[in-house]
Design an enzyme around this catalytic site. Structure first.
Site, PDB file in Angstrom:
ATOM      1  N   GLU A 295       0.923  -1.036   0.429  1.00 30.18           N
ATOM      2  CA  GLU A 295       0.491  -0.261   0.047  1.00 30.18           C
ATOM      3  C   GLU A 295       0.817   0.901  -0.250  1.00 30.18           C
ATOM      4  OE1 GLU A 295      -2.854  -0.348  -0.437  1.00 30.18           O
ATOM      5  OE2 GLU A 295      -3.481  -2.509  -0.783  1.00 30.18           O
TER       6      GLU A 295
ATOM      7  N   HIS B 276       1.042   2.360  -3.592  1.00 31.13           N
ATOM      8  CA  HIS B 276       0.816   3.590  -4.123  1.00 31.13           C
ATOM      9  C   HIS B 276       1.400   4.336  -3.360  1.00 31.13           C
ATOM     10  CE1 HIS B 276      -2.250   0.427  -5.650  1.00 31.13           C
ATOM     11  NE2 HIS B 276      -2.919  -0.512  -4.498  1.00 31.13           N
TER      12      HIS B 276
END
Length: 732
Positions: A517, A520
């Protein structure tokens, strides 16, 4: 339609929403005059959710001013303002140009963008029953709003004029890409349809918006309502850190002295891995995998059928046979056949490996279980852990002692510094508003120049009202279009919050997800584009960057500096590192099969005729035909497959994680082969230049070729998972 054009759009101008107030008649005259003045002042104040962001770092969201009563009027006002801007563009008397049409669209909707930031926080991080009522009311209104833009004939004709002219006389590369993305987005949303078909298209979108909201809220309801409580005599096998967190979870729910397994993946996964209580494991497993599938008010099976019918009808209006054909045309796969070919190239190896894993687990169960058992889905994690210990002398709980969240956070910052030259500095508490006390904020700067790049927010812990899983988002994206805008990015996890004073110890899988994550977030922070639309993503490509970042968790520099024992501070022993490396392909049968089960079902659902469909029967029969091992279930069973049925981002696109992993494995080998390994400066520079900074300003396939010098091959993926590499097909 491109969300960056409409929902995450741009605006100009400011209109105020008048606040309603009243004064009493019992006050004396001077006080009455003061009160009336106060009322007038209030009436002139804009809705806090519409206000331009102020404060440091280029302005930040006023999360401390979030009041649910402001949300609906703010959204309605912001949508009206954005529609007025769009009408002005559509009705311009000047001939359509890039500047007066596309650039003005890029500029429009700033208030709406701000309001949707707050809406997203309520929806994902701090949901309440009261918010869900607003959400249910607003979903069809948002859909209507989107349709008014995507079906604005005058607007589309201006876009088409710019597009057609650009085909004859190409614009600068970034402008050409924006025009193509905008035009394609409108075309995919039915801009070329007849008036009658446009009307039905809009009606379908409105119906779908309500179904998506209902689907999502049903999952959340079952996550909140199905909690398994257990007692002190049922703690066998559970790690101390989990026991303390489970005690806190029970106490928080009014059951002090007991222990609770909440209905979230992080809690479920740990319990199923370690608990010796087989009957409790079965109960926890059934609670989790039957979310929104209990034939009650929160059941989602009929929602699935309704969604599939409407999606198919909608794309048939545009001449497509099925939803997958329409959805994949702007993805890297391009066609459902290409996506299916990739999945089916991996599937046989995955289920073959899963059968081997089950056989190994059954042997351990036969030796250690007091009663004769046959491995069931609720046994898989438990006995996989036993096999891991027996085969590799590797204990997952021992590994967790070296995976403390604070150290992992330092590790991702180190990785960002080495690859991107980013520096993360904690923002003084209170200087930036947050929406929950758990949220922490860091400033991101260039290590060399000190230049401000943006902020990074972290919301790490599970709680009621927060959707499960892990995700990343942006509150503001980088652009240089109307002056430079710096990035506001966030990561959101659902780690089990520990008892006060206790460390947050996570599994290796959760640590990889944390890196994923953060990948991202780095993609947002590294953006170097001029126009907002170029920050959009191609779904089966944008997972690649984040999956690639997972690889740095297991690099020597991260292990030696940051994977330290939470009590002693000693680095992870080389012997334990060697065991982890030796076991790197362990349980890949399970991991790949549970993922591919979901991805294949996603595609099969959208290729099938939904009329008369029984989703439970269809899921069971399709998986049986595919040869799904009975000991494994889909990672996301259909009734709680939010990726696919709570919206459209991953619908027929869940395969994208595998598509991206082909790129990931191939790119990782580029680092592994380089002189400096995963910290090779030259490869890292190409990584940032071609794979992160451009976002969607160039075709993903072209970008990857610029990085690698060739297209990606599946071979590296199969090697990574310990599967046989397919032999090249001979040409006759």
């Amino acid at each position: 339609m491109q969300k960056s054009i409409i929902i995450a759009g741009k605006k100009s101008g400011l209109l105020v929403l008048l606040a309603l107030a009243s004064c009493t008649s019992s006050v004396q005259a001077p006080q009455a005059q003061e009160t009336q003045a106060t009322v007038a002042q209030k009436q002139e104040e804009p809705n806090p959710l519409l206000k331009e962001w102020t404060g440091p770092y280029g302005g930040v969201p006023a999360f401390d001013k979030m009041n649910l009563a402001d949300l609906k009027p703010a959204m309605e006002k912001a949508m009206a303002m954005n529609l007025a801007e769009i009408e002005a563009i559509a009705n311009s008397p000047q001939p359509a140009t890039f500047e007066n049409t596309i650039e003005e669209m890029e500029r429009a909707g700033k208030e709406l963008n701000r309001v949707f930031t707050y809406y997203g926080i309520w929806g994902s991080n701090v949901s309440t029953p009261a918010f869900r009522e607003v959400q249910a009311e607003m979903a069809p209104k948002i859909s209507e709003f989107n349709s008014k833009i995507s079906q604005n004939e005058k607007l589309f004709q201006r876009i088409k004029t710019v597009y057609d002219n650009a085909q004859k006389n190409p614009l600068p590369a970034d402008q050409q890409r924006v025009v193509e993305l905008v035009y394609k987005g409108f075309e995919m949303e039915g801009a070329n349809l007849s008036p009658e078909k446009k009307q039905r298209y809009a009606e379908i979108n409105k119906e779908l918006s309500s179904l998506y909201t209902n689907f999502s809220n049903n999952i959340l309801a079952d996550e909140e309502n199905y909690v398994v409580y257990f007692t002190k005599d049922q703690l066998g096998g559970l790690p101390e850190s989990f026991v303390k967190a489970a005690a806190k979870a029970a106490a928080d729910r009014g059951k002090p002295g007991q222990y609770a397994v909440t209905n979230t993946r992080s809690s479920m996964d740990q319990f199923l891995t370690y608990s010796d209580e087989r009957a409790l494991r079965e109960k926890v497993w059934k609670n989790y995998y039957s979310r929104a599938d209990n034939n009650d008010a929160s059941d989602n099976k009929q929602n699935i059928v309704d969604i599939l019918k409407l999606r198919k009808e909608r794309v048939q209006l545009m001449g497509y046979d099925n939803y997958a054909q329409w959805r994949l045309q702007d993805r890297m796969a391009k066609t459902p056949e290409a996506a299916m070919d990739l999945m089916m190239a991996v599937w046989p190896a995955a289920i073959a490996r899963a059968k081997e894993e089950v056989a190994d687990m059954q042997k351990v169960a036969n030796k250690t279980s007091k009663t004769k058992i046959t491995i069931q889905p609720w046994d898989y994690r438990y006995y996989a852990e036993k096999v891991r210990q027996e085969k590799y002398d590797l204990n997952s709980d021992e590994v967790k002692q070296y995976l403390e969240l604070g150290n992992l956070t330092d590790a991702i910052f180190f990785t960002a510094g080495e690859l991107f030259n980013f520096k993360f500095t904690p923002v003084p508490e209170g200087s930036v508003p947050v929406f929950h006390e758990d949220v922490k904020v860091w400033e991101v700067t260039d290590k060399t120049t000190g230049q401000h790049i943006g902020l990074w927010y972290l919301d790490p812990f599970a709680r009621q009202g927060k959707r499960s899983g892990a995700w990343a988002t942006t509150y503001r994206a980088h652009t240089t279009f109307d002056g430079k805008k710096t990035v506001l990015s966030s990561n959101n996890s659902n780690f089990v919050k520990p008892a006060p004073g206790e460390p947050v110890l996570v599994s290796w899988d959760d640590a990889e997800t944390f890196f994923h994550e953060f990948g991202h977030a780095l993609h947002f922070l590294a953006s170097n584009v001029k126009y907002p639309t170029l920050n959009s993503g191609v779904r089966d490509y944008t997972e690649f960057q984040s999956q690639l970042l997972e690889r740095w968790l297991s690099t020597d520099k991260v292990i030696n500096q940051f994977l330290k024992h939470y009590k002693t501070g000693e680095p992870m022993p080389k012997e334990l590192v060697a065991k982890i490396e030796k076991a790197s392909t362990f349980n890949q049968g399970f991991a790949t099969t549970e993922f591919l089960g979901s991805a294949l079902m996603d595609m099969h659902f959208h290729l099938a005729d939904p009329n008369g469909m029984d989703p439970a029967k269809f899921e069971k029969e399709t998986l049986t035909k595919l040869g799904m091992p009975k000991e494994i279930v889909m990672r996301h069973r259909s009734p709680h497959f939010g990726h696919v049925f709570s919206g459209e981002g991953y619908a027929t696109g869940y395969y994208g994680y595998l598509w991206a992993d082909v790129l990931t494995s191939d790119a990782a080998e580029a680092f592994a082969e380089a002189p400096g390994g995963f910290y090779d400066a030259e490869v890292a520079a190409r990584l940032v230049k071609y794979l992160f900074a451009p976002r969607n300003s160039m075709d993903p396939a072209d970008a990857y070729r610029k990085f690698r010098g060739r297209d990606a091959k599946i071979d590296a993926l199969m090697r990574d998972r310990g599967f046989p590499v397919p032999k090249p097909q001979s040409r006759k």
